[in-house]
Design a protein around this motif. Structure first.
Motif, mmCIF file in Angstrom:
data_model
loop_
_atom_site.group_PDB
_atom_site.id
_atom_site.type_symbol
_atom_site.label_atom_id
_atom_site.label_comp_id
_atom_site.label_asym_id
_atom_site.label_seq_id
_atom_site.Cartn_x
_atom_site.Cartn_y
_atom_site.Cartn_z
ATOM 1 N N PRO A 187 0.916 -1.429 -0.056
ATOM 2 C CA PRO A 187 0.083 -0.098 0.213
ATOM 3 C C PRO A 187 1.088 1.619 -0.023
ATOM 4 O O PRO A 187 0.369 2.321 0.624
ATOM 5 N N ASP A 188 1.847 0.932 -0.381
ATOM 6 C CA ASP A 188 2.655 3.049 -1.309
ATOM 7 C C ASP A 188 1.816 4.055 -1.684
ATOM 8 O O ASP A 188 1.652 4.612 -1.379
ATOM 9 N N TYR A 189 0.476 3.585 -2.727
ATOM 10 C CA TYR A 189 -0.377 4.010 -3.035
ATOM 11 C C TYR A 189 -0.839 4.981 -2.280
ATOM 12 O O TYR A 189 -1.604 6.106 -2.259
ATOM 13 N N LEU A 197 -7.934 10.649 0.943
ATOM 14 C CA LEU A 197 -8.222 9.846 2.373
ATOM 15 C C LEU A 197 -8.970 9.681 3.235
ATOM 16 O O LEU A 197 -9.208 11.124 2.852
ATOM 17 N N PRO A 198 -9.887 9.107 3.252
ATOM 18 C CA PRO A 198 -10.316 8.947 4.537
ATOM 19 C C PRO A 198 -10.730 10.271 5.414
ATOM 20 O O PRO A 198 -9.500 10.221 6.368
ATOM 21 N N ASN A 233 -1.614 -7.847 7.076
ATOM 22 C CA ASN A 233 0.116 -6.897 7.242
ATOM 23 C C ASN A 233 -0.365 -6.195 6.558
ATOM 24 O O ASN A 233 -0.242 -4.390 6.167
ATOM 25 N N LYS A 234 -0.720 -6.280 4.844
ATOM 26 C CA LYS A 234 -1.514 -4.970 3.916
ATOM 27 C C LYS A 234 -2.030 -3.819 5.041
ATOM 28 O O LYS A 234 -1.807 -3.158 4.718
ATOM 29 N N GLU A 241 -0.668 3.714 7.188
ATOM 30 C CA GLU A 241 0.543 5.629 6.373
ATOM 31 C C GLU A 241 -0.598 6.156 6.825
ATOM 32 O O GLU A 241 -0.407 7.174 6.299
ATOM 33 N N GLU A 242 -2.181 5.532 6.166
ATOM 34 C CA GLU A 242 -2.731 6.792 7.107
ATOM 35 C C GLU A 242 -3.042 6.835 7.934
ATOM 36 O O GLU A 242 -3.148 8.571 8.128
#
Length: 277
Positions: A187-189, A197-198, A233-234, A241-242
């Protein structure tokens, strides 16, 4: 008296042979290549017979590579089809002989354009039962060894369970120094500019309604179906990240507020100095 004993012994041997089946072997050489695929016949050059189990060892001559292969062959009376199971092979199908079932006929070939002679050594077990399957040969068809590697080609493996649902199903604990999981779409996206981004308010409303984070499996789902370590893990990394992006934004806001507060303090101090003077 001795004659009667010999006759009785012969009768017992015949009875045991008939009851437990007969075994035989045969050898032959068949010239094949990828285009010329030849039916595998028995030692009498007759089609393979139902009710018999065949263990066949193959070796291609004059290729300059390791070419050994071993197969089990049997006829499934329930479905009326011939079945094959590879026991072991040296390398991949480019450098060892191959058996296949075409139109319910067992055929031999190689993946070479050049025709090579293939040495065939077959062992035959006449079970007398058309529903016999090759488990009578023991574990040799389950696990294969190549060099120092032990591997399994068919189906799933179960430890602590006789009904494995995955390639490896373990009903118990696994202990290891390290486990490596290969996965895609990491998830680098989340850090891309076009990522939606919520907001924290949206996330708060979702949690209030659903009692779990968006995109994360529920407790009932995990209890029922389990959870993939790689996939989880993803998901967790995506949430981290969020959260990191929200923290960065909050940090910017805090610094802006601190700067504005400092300016107000300086303004108040100047006002107080004027009043004092």
């Amino acid at each position: 008296m001795m004659k009667n004993i010999l006759v009785l012994l012969f009768f017992v041997i015949c009875l045991c042979t008939k009851s437990f089946g007969q075994s035989a072997s045969f050898e032959k050489t068949i010239v094949v290549n990828t285009a010329t695929r030849v039916e595998l016949l028995d030692g009498e050059n007759q089609p393979l017979k139902a009710g018999r189990l065949y263990r066949v060892n193959l070796s291609t001559a004059n290729t300059g590579t390791r070419t050994g292969a071993e197969y089990l062959i049997w006829f499934n009376n329930t479905d009326n089809i011939w079945n094959l199971r590879m026991v072991s092979a040296a390398g991949n199908t480019s450098n060892h002989p191959v058996l296949e079932v075409v139109d319910n006929v067992v055929k031999l070939y190689t993946n070479h354009a050049t025709a090579y002679p293939v040495k065939v050594y077959g062992e035959v077990f006449s079970s007398g039962n058309g529903y016999t399957i090759p488990s009578i040969f023991g574990a040799s068809f389950h696990w294969q060894r190549y060099s120092n590697n032990l591997y399994y080609m068919d189906g799933n493996v179960g430890i602590g369970t006789d009904a494995p649902k995955e390639k490896l199903s373990v009903n118990g604990n696994i202990r290891a120094h390290q486990i490596k999981v290969e996965t895609t779409n990491w998830p680098d996206y989340v850090f891309e500019e076009d990522y939606d981004l919520p907001s924290l308010n949206t996330t708060a409303e979702f949690i209030k309604t659903n009692k779990h984070l968006p995109g994360v499996p529920t407790a009932k789902e995990v209890e029922k179906d389990g959870v993939s370590v790689g996939e989880m893990n993803k998901i967790l990394l995506q949430k981290i990240e969020e959260l990191t992006l929200h923290l960065i934004e909050k940090d910017k806001q805090a610094k802006n507020h601190e700067s504005e507060i400092n300016k107000l303090k300086e303004k108040i101090e100047r006002i107080e100095q004027k009043i004092t003077n």
